[in-house]
Design an enzyme around this catalytic site. Structure first.
Site, PDB file in Angstrom:
ATOM      1  N   LYS A  61      -0.853  -0.003  -0.596  1.00 29.61           N
ATOM      2  CA  LYS A  61      -1.228   0.477   0.182  1.00 29.61           C
ATOM      3  C   LYS A  61      -0.644   0.101   1.385  1.00 29.61           C
ATOM      4  O   LYS A  61      -0.558  -1.140   1.547  1.00 29.61           O
ATOM      5  CB  LYS A  61      -2.657   0.079   0.454  1.00 29.61           C
ATOM      6  CG  LYS A  61      -3.730   1.827   1.576  1.00 29.61           C
ATOM      7  CD  LYS A  61      -4.845   1.261   1.639  1.00 29.61           C
ATOM      8  CE  LYS A  61      -5.955   0.127   1.662  1.00 29.61           C
ATOM      9  NZ  LYS A  61      -5.317  -0.809   3.193  1.00 29.61           N
ATOM     10  N   GLU A  93     -10.192   4.823   7.926  1.00 30.74           N
ATOM     11  CA  GLU A  93     -11.040   3.576   8.655  1.00 30.74           C
ATOM     12  C   GLU A  93     -11.516   4.317   9.922  1.00 30.74           C
ATOM     13  O   GLU A  93     -10.893   4.800  10.971  1.00 30.74           O
ATOM     14  CB  GLU A  93     -10.613   2.416   8.177  1.00 30.74           C
ATOM     15  CG  GLU A  93     -11.920   1.012   8.932  1.00 30.74           C
ATOM     16  CD  GLU A  93     -11.203   0.028   8.024  1.00 30.74           C
ATOM     17  OE1 GLU A  93      -9.846  -0.002   7.477  1.00 30.74           O
ATOM     18  OE2 GLU A  93     -11.871  -1.308   7.955  1.00 30.74           O
ATOM     19  N   ASP A 142      -3.057  -4.187  -1.536  1.00 32.18           N
ATOM     20  CA  ASP A 142      -2.452  -3.940  -0.095  1.00 32.18           C
ATOM     21  C   ASP A 142      -0.763  -4.802   0.015  1.00 32.18           C
ATOM     22  O   ASP A 142      -1.250  -6.098   0.080  1.00 32.18           O
ATOM     23  CB  ASP A 142      -3.297  -4.419   0.603  1.00 32.18           C
ATOM     24  CG  ASP A 142      -4.509  -3.837   1.717  1.00 32.18           C
ATOM     25  OD1 ASP A 142      -4.050  -2.061   1.976  1.00 32.18           O
ATOM     26  OD2 ASP A 142      -5.614  -4.338   1.513  1.00 32.18           O
ATOM     27  N   ASP A 167      -6.935  -6.435   2.111  1.00 38.05           N
ATOM     28  CA  ASP A 167      -6.461  -7.677   2.359  1.00 38.05           C
ATOM     29  C   ASP A 167      -7.294  -8.396   3.416  1.00 38.05           C
ATOM     30  O   ASP A 167      -7.391  -9.549   3.699  1.00 38.05           O
ATOM     31  CB  ASP A 167      -4.370  -7.943   3.568  1.00 38.05           C
ATOM     32  CG  ASP A 167      -4.787  -6.012   4.235  1.00 38.05           C
ATOM     33  OD1 ASP A 167      -6.464  -5.647   4.311  1.00 38.05           O
ATOM     34  OD2 ASP A 167      -4.101  -6.392   5.253  1.00 38.05           O
ATOM     35  N   SER A 168      -8.322  -7.507   2.825  1.00 41.46           N
ATOM     36  CA  SER A 168      -9.783  -7.936   3.489  1.00 41.46           C
ATOM     37  C   SER A 168      -9.829  -9.091   2.944  1.00 41.46           C
ATOM     38  O   SER A 168     -10.179  -9.739   2.891  1.00 41.46           O
ATOM     39  CB  SER A 168     -10.627  -7.125   2.793  1.00 41.46           C
ATOM     40  OG  SER A 168     -10.805  -6.693   1.742  1.00 41.46           O
TER      41      SER A 168
HETATM   42  O1  KIV Z   1      -8.294  -4.624   2.824  1.00 36.57           O
HETATM   43  C1  KIV Z   1      -8.992  -3.334   3.180  1.00 36.57           C
HETATM   44  O2  KIV Z   1     -10.325  -4.161   1.992  1.00 36.57           O
HETATM   45  C2  KIV Z   1      -9.226  -2.402   2.366  1.00 36.57           C
HETATM   46  C3  KIV Z   1     -10.419  -1.172   2.761  1.00 36.57           C
HETATM   47  C4  KIV Z   1     -10.962  -1.259   3.784  1.00 36.57           C
HETATM   48  C5  KIV Z   1      -9.719   0.162   2.897  1.00 36.57           C
HETATM   49  O3  KIV Z   1      -7.802  -1.827   3.246  1.00 36.57           O
END
Ligand code: KIV
Length: 260
Positions: free
Chosen positions: A113, A179, A84, A45-46
């Protein structure tokens, strides 16, 4: 050639070969991860920050995730594709969590995740036959609760992190992202936890590492202590676009060989 990575294969890598994980959001980034033989590709979700230009992951929706998982699915075969679960998609009820996890699997995710200690939601998703990856330490969807991007699990708080990691392992997650936690805390959790830990800003002692695609290929103007820029992608692309501009302005492009 690398053999297909599944959730059980990643789980079995505990304490062995280091697990290489990268985020990807579209065809090109995912293809590059596949060619580089990443073990696990996360549609994170980044994408809210690095692709959509939000200042946090909170605005990311299920529709955003589904759109990008579809694209990544078309690009990769061998890495495990994890999606995510965005903010708001699993906190409201176990039924919502299962419905949204199923929606991500329908478009090609092979696992999901989710952030934090939502044990009920995780168990319900696992009961539906969907592998789950945990995420502890600094969890970006809780940025307002933490009051900013702050290192978590310092000093004695490492005990709580280890307890939480073991509780996630007990319910059946196949791996856990750690993290922004001190190296020593991550090392202790990694030693105590039966499933692989995957660090980002958690030091070198985790079972694997995860990085955001844009950070390692230099497509962001931000520099993070937890990341390493392996190539100046932004500079290279900027130079290419400037040359294209010059060629169009001067009439050097298109050439005869680009014409029909
Ligand atoms: O959303 C994301 O990119 C993440 C990673 C940084 C672990 O959750």
């Amino acid at each position: 050639m690398m053999k297909k990575r599944t959730a059980p294969v990643i789980r079995a890598m505990k304490g062995g070969e280091r697990i290489v994980c990268i985020t990807a959001y579209d065809l090109a980034s995912a293809r590059l991860c596949e060619e580089a033989e990443a073990d696990l590709v996360l549609v994170g979700d980044s994408l809210g920050n690095v692709v959509l230009g939000h200042d946090s992951t909170l605005p990311v929706t299920m529709d955003d995730m589904i759109h990008h998982v579809r694209a990544v699915r078309r690009a990769i075969k061998l890495p495990l594709l994890v999606a995510d679960m965005p903010f708001g998609s699993y906190e409201t009820s176990e039924a919502d969590a299962v419905r949204n996890a199923v929606a991500l699997m329908k478009v090609g995710a092979e696992a999901v995740k989710l952030e934090g200690m939502h044990l009920g939601a995780i168990e319900a998703i696992l009961r539906a036959g969907i592998p789950v990856m945990g995420h502890l330490g600094f969890t970006p969807q809780h940025v307002h609760e933490f009051g900013g991007h702050k290192v978590q699990a310092k000093g004695d708080a490492a005990d709580a992190l280890a307890t939480n990691a073991n509780a996630l392992a007990d319910v059946g997650v196949f791996s856990i992202v750690l993290e922004l936690v001190p190296r020593e805390s991550a090392r202790r959790v990694t030693e105590a936890c039966p499933v692989p830990t995957v660090g980002i800003g958690a030091g070198p002692d985790c079972d694997g590492q995860i990085q955001v695609f844009h950070d390692i290929v230099g497509l962001t103007d931000k520099e993070y202590r937890h990341a390493k820029r392996y190539v100046d992608g932004y500079g290279l692309f900027r130079e290419g676009i400037s040359q294209y501009r010059e060629d169009v302005k001067s009439g050097r492009f298109p050439e005869e060989r680009n014409s029909f």
